[in-house]
Scaffold this active site. Structure first.
Site, PDB file in Angstrom:
ATOM      1  CG  ASP A   1      43.573 -16.455 -67.830  1.00 29.89           C
ATOM      2  OD1 ASP A   1      43.724 -15.229 -67.706  1.00 29.89           O
ATOM      3  OD2 ASP A   1      43.523 -17.025 -68.942  1.00 29.89           O
TER       4      ASP A   1
ATOM      5  CD  GLU B   1      47.512 -12.372 -68.426  1.00 32.68           C
ATOM      6  OE1 GLU B   1      47.792 -12.062 -69.598  1.00 32.68           O
ATOM      7  OE2 GLU B   1      46.594 -11.821 -67.797  1.00 32.68           O
TER       8      GLU B   1
ATOM      9  CE  LYS C   1      44.084  -8.792 -67.675  1.00 28.63           C
ATOM     10  NZ  LYS C   1      44.321 -10.210 -68.033  1.00 28.63           N
TER      11      LYS C   1
ATOM     12  CG  ASP D   1      48.291 -14.450 -73.876  1.00 31.40           C
ATOM     13  OD1 ASP D   1      47.259 -14.643 -74.559  1.00 31.40           O
ATOM     14  OD2 ASP D   1      48.281 -14.430 -72.637  1.00 31.40           O
TER      15      ASP D   1
HETATM   16  P1  ADP Z   1      41.605 -12.899 -73.062  1.00 32.19           P
HETATM   17  O1  ADP Z   1      42.907 -13.477 -72.669  1.00 32.19           O
HETATM   18  O2  ADP Z   1      41.714 -11.563 -73.683  1.00 32.19           O
HETATM   19  O3  ADP Z   1      40.579 -12.950 -72.005  1.00 32.19           O
HETATM   20  P2  ADP Z   1      41.060 -15.256 -74.704  1.00 32.19           P
HETATM   21  O4  ADP Z   1      42.420 -15.820 -74.711  1.00 32.19           O
HETATM   22  O5  ADP Z   1      39.987 -16.048 -74.083  1.00 32.19           O
HETATM   23  O6  ADP Z   1      41.009 -13.763 -74.240  1.00 32.19           O
HETATM   24  O7  ADP Z   1      40.674 -14.997 -76.236  1.00 32.19           O
HETATM   25  C1  ADP Z   1      39.482 -14.430 -76.598  1.00 32.19           C
HETATM   26  C2  ADP Z   1      39.494 -14.161 -78.074  1.00 32.19           C
HETATM   27  O8  ADP Z   1      39.712 -15.389 -78.754  1.00 32.19           O
HETATM   28  C3  ADP Z   1      38.232 -13.567 -78.600  1.00 32.19           C
HETATM   29  O9  ADP Z   1      38.516 -12.485 -79.464  1.00 32.19           O
HETATM   30  C4  ADP Z   1      37.618 -14.710 -79.401  1.00 32.19           C
HETATM   31  O10 ADP Z   1      36.859 -14.246 -80.489  1.00 32.19           O
HETATM   32  C5  ADP Z   1      38.843 -15.451 -79.859  1.00 32.19           C
HETATM   33  N1  ADP Z   1      38.577 -16.853 -80.195  1.00 32.19           N
HETATM   34  C6  ADP Z   1      38.053 -17.797 -79.397  1.00 32.19           C
HETATM   35  N2  ADP Z   1      37.921 -18.957 -80.043  1.00 32.19           N
HETATM   36  C7  ADP Z   1      38.385 -18.741 -81.294  1.00 32.19           C
HETATM   37  C8  ADP Z   1      38.499 -19.545 -82.481  1.00 32.19           C
HETATM   38  N3  ADP Z   1      38.122 -20.812 -82.496  1.00 32.19           N
HETATM   39  N4  ADP Z   1      39.011 -18.964 -83.584  1.00 32.19           N
HETATM   40  C9  ADP Z   1      39.389 -17.671 -83.576  1.00 32.19           C
HETATM   41  N5  ADP Z   1      39.298 -16.870 -82.519  1.00 32.19           N
HETATM   42  C10 ADP Z   1      38.801 -17.392 -81.389  1.00 32.19           C
HETATM   43 MG    MG Z   2      44.375 -14.234 -71.646  1.00 34.84          MG
END
Ligand code: ADP
Ligand code: MG
Length: 610
Positions: free
Chosen positions: A7, A146, A69, A169
């Site tokens: 991912d 995704e 990205k 998502d």
């Molecule tokens: P992406 O798909 O964009 O790479 P992710 O799915 O990993 O991102 O999500 C990242 C986001 O999730 C960030 O903005 C982060 O602050 C938020 N995040 C991660 N853990 C938590 C949590 N426990 N509570 C709220 N937001 C969270």
């Molecule tokens: Mg993602």
């Protein structure tokens, strides 16, 4: 040779694989499975990738980049050290690290990866993702979307019944909504909607501004390091809030101790503008999928920001039901990619698992503007959100008397005027010498899941010209292979031999019947035809299944001379479900008017641009 699933996220990337019959996420050196998609540069030392770079973003915001990205497939470049880097090159660094790490953990060489991309990624963004993998030394046969990956993981956790899902998502920088239908071994993305600039980052910004307001700090005048520290605190407090329901913020800014309290209610208020945008996206998605909230079986929450209690609260209020939250929402997509990697590795099962994609943009040709203006307009052939593979044929006529040639110009995009869309290529063909509007050509667009577009133009003399448009240069053998594969797709369901034969049998029954029986058969034929022409895998399958069931009852009735199909209860009981669905298709067909695969569309007086 091992295959891993990756991912490649905006904020975080993860890798997963099958090992000893189990699906596993691959931890990094620090034991964490989330690998920040960040790259930093240190003078004389070189590059930092992942957690180290994310940390450095705080102290050296100018030499560190993240969220690249979002600009994949664009001309944007980032300066690191004395060179500029494209999002493709930066992604390659992240992928290379994930590959190396997986090799270390699995003690095996990794040659191939299944990489996920947002469903709305266009050709350029997809081919840049493939290039990044290539640069990282990974072979990528296929990218998967995704939401398809998330749906795979959902099925693994929740069972494999037929389901209509919305995958929500909500990541760091983006919100992607996908309407997905799962049945048999098919995972079909019916529609997508999303916002590239709506994610956890926006919530961090809202909290950051709130913190500044509470402490009378003027954001615009703060130095980048101070701002980065406040932002970091904002993100930490947000995550703490979803764990414990409350967070006390405290930070020394410019020598002064600043404080603020964050609660669920305050955050809900701060998120109001974002929720407004989310609601609009839901409406857009349901409209595109021609569906309603009541028809969705589950809303599946994916992405790190889906952990937020306020988001769940908003969604259950909006939809009137509780969303499904899989464990660790930010790992779901990677797990799906890992499942797919497992399927691929076992080889033979891949054929059973059909992941169908949608075309994220409209493909069409330029035609003469009917209002008489000079500018040509786009006549859509394959519409945005069509299920792939797709094949559409339309007829176009000449606009000048005795013109010798038609030039078919191919475009991609949603704009009305062709000049505002992306020009992909063109094909010229001679036409019969006739007065305007009388000579014609048939244009067929066939678009496959690898993002390759095959355009065939045929004139009334039966001469054919074709062009294959791909986002990467193809070798001669590849060209030949693709052309062969395309020919299979070019036969839409209604023209496939087994379906034609089935319809022919219904027509025979129809001819030999009278009165109400004939009417009923007519309705059946209409239902089956609409299903086969709908362009949706599920509708095609339903049409085939119903047709088979009806045929066997018709045959049975003929043999036993019991006409219960038309008088008895059996038919009544089908009516409720099946005919209702048939009505649904009718309206869909009206909306999509003529774009259905295999419809004998004549382009209805559309004029070609020559
Ligand atoms: P992406 O798909 O964009 O790479 P992710 O799915 O990993 O991102 O999500 C990242 C986001 O999730 C960030 O903005 C982060 O602050 C938020 N995040 C991660 N853990 C938590 C949590 N426990 N509570 C709220 N937001 C969270
Ligand atoms: Mg993602």
């Amino acid at each position: 040779m091992a295959i891993i699933g990756i991912d490649l996220g905006t904020t975080n990337s993860l890798a997963a694989c099958w090992k000893d019959g189990r699906l596993e996420l691959i931890p990094g050196e620090d034991g964490e499975v989330l690998f920040p998609s960040a790259v930093g540069y240190v003078e004389r030392e070189g590059f930092l990738v992942g957690a180290a770079a994310k940390k450095r973003l705080l102290t050296h915001p100018m030499d560190t980049v993240a969220s690249f990205k979002c600009f994949m497939g664009t001309a944007k470049e980032y300066r690191l050290g004395d060179r500029m880097y494209t999002p493709m090159e930066l992604s390659a660094m992240v992928l290379e690290r994930l590959k190396r790490n997986a090799e270390h953990v699995l003690q095996e060489e990794i040659e191939e990866a299944i990489v996920t991309v947002p469903a709305y990624f266009n050709d350029k963004q997809r081919s840049d993702t493939k290039k990044a993998a290539q640069v990282a030394g990974l072979k990528v046969e296929r990218l998967i979307n995704e939401p398809s990956a998330a749906a795979l993981a959902y099925r693994m956790a929740m069972g494999e019944e037929d389901r209509a899902l919305i995958i929500f998502d909500f990541g760091g920088g983006t919100l992607d909504l996908s309407y997905v239908e799962c049945f048999d071994n098919v995972i079909e993305i019916v529609a997508v909607a999303g916002d590239n600039h709506l994610g956890g980052d926006d919530i961090d910004s809202a909290i950051q501004s709130y913190f500044c307001r509470e402490n009378a700090l003027v954001e615009e005048t703060l130095p980048p390091e101070e701002l980065a520290a406040i932002r970091n605190l904002a993100e930490q407090s947000k995550c703490a809030l979803s764990a414990s329901g409350q967070a006390d913020m405290e930070l020394t800014v410019a020598g002064k101790v600043c404080r603020a309290q964050l609660t669920e209610d305050i955050l809900f208020e701060l998120c109001m503008p974002l929720f407004g945008k989310m609601k609009k996206l839901f409406l857009h998605l349901l409209e595109d999928a021609d569906s309603r909230v009541s028809q969705i079986d589950d809303l599946v929450m994916v992405g790190g920001s889906s952990r937020l209690g306020v988001v769940r609260r908003f969604l259950s209020e909006l939809l009137g039901k509780e969303p499904v939250v899989l464990d660790e929402t930010d790992r779901v997509v990677a797990l799906g990619a890992g499942i797919y990697a497992g399927i691929r590795r076992r080889g033979e099962e891949i054929r059973d698992m059909l992941l169908t994609d949608v075309c994220p943009f409209t493909l069409g040709i330029g035609i003469r503007n009917r209002s008489g203006q000079d500018k040509n307009v786009l006549s859509p052939m394959i519409e945005r959100n069509s299920t792939l593979p797709a094949s559409v044929k339309n007829r176009f006529v000449t606009t000048s008397d005795y013109q010798r040639e038609i030039l078919v110009k191919i475009y991609q995009g949603e704009e009305y005027y062709v000049d505002d869309n992306v020009h992909l290529g063109e094909v010229a063909i001679e036409v019969a010498l006739k007065p305007a509007g009388q000579a014609w050509v048939d244009v067929q667009f066939t678009y496959d899941i690898n993002g390759i577009l095959h355009v065939t133009v045929e004139n009334e003399m039966g001469e054919r010209r074709q062009i294959l448009l791909a986002n990467q240069a193809l070798s001669a053998e590849e060209l030949e292979r693709y052309t062969k594969e395309m020919e299979k797709i070019m036969l839409p369901p209604i023209e496939q031999p087994q379906n034609r034969e089935m319809l022919a049998r219904f027509l025979e029954y129809f001819e030999n019947s009278t009165g109400e029986r004939r009417e009923r058969l007519g309705a059946m034929i209409g239902y089956i035809t609409r299903g086969l022409c709908s362009g949706r895998k599920k509708a095609v399958r339903n049409a085939q299944e119903n047709a088979r069931a009806w045929l066997s009852m018709l045959e049975e009735a003929r043999e036993t001379k019991e006409e219960r199909l038309f008088d008895g209860k059996d038919f009544e009981s089908w009516e409720d479900e099946d005919w209702e669905e048939a009505d649904g298709w009718e309206s869909e067909e009206e909306n999509q008017d003529g774009k259905d695969i295999g419809l004998d569309s004549k382009g209805e007086g559309d004029d070609n641009d020559q």
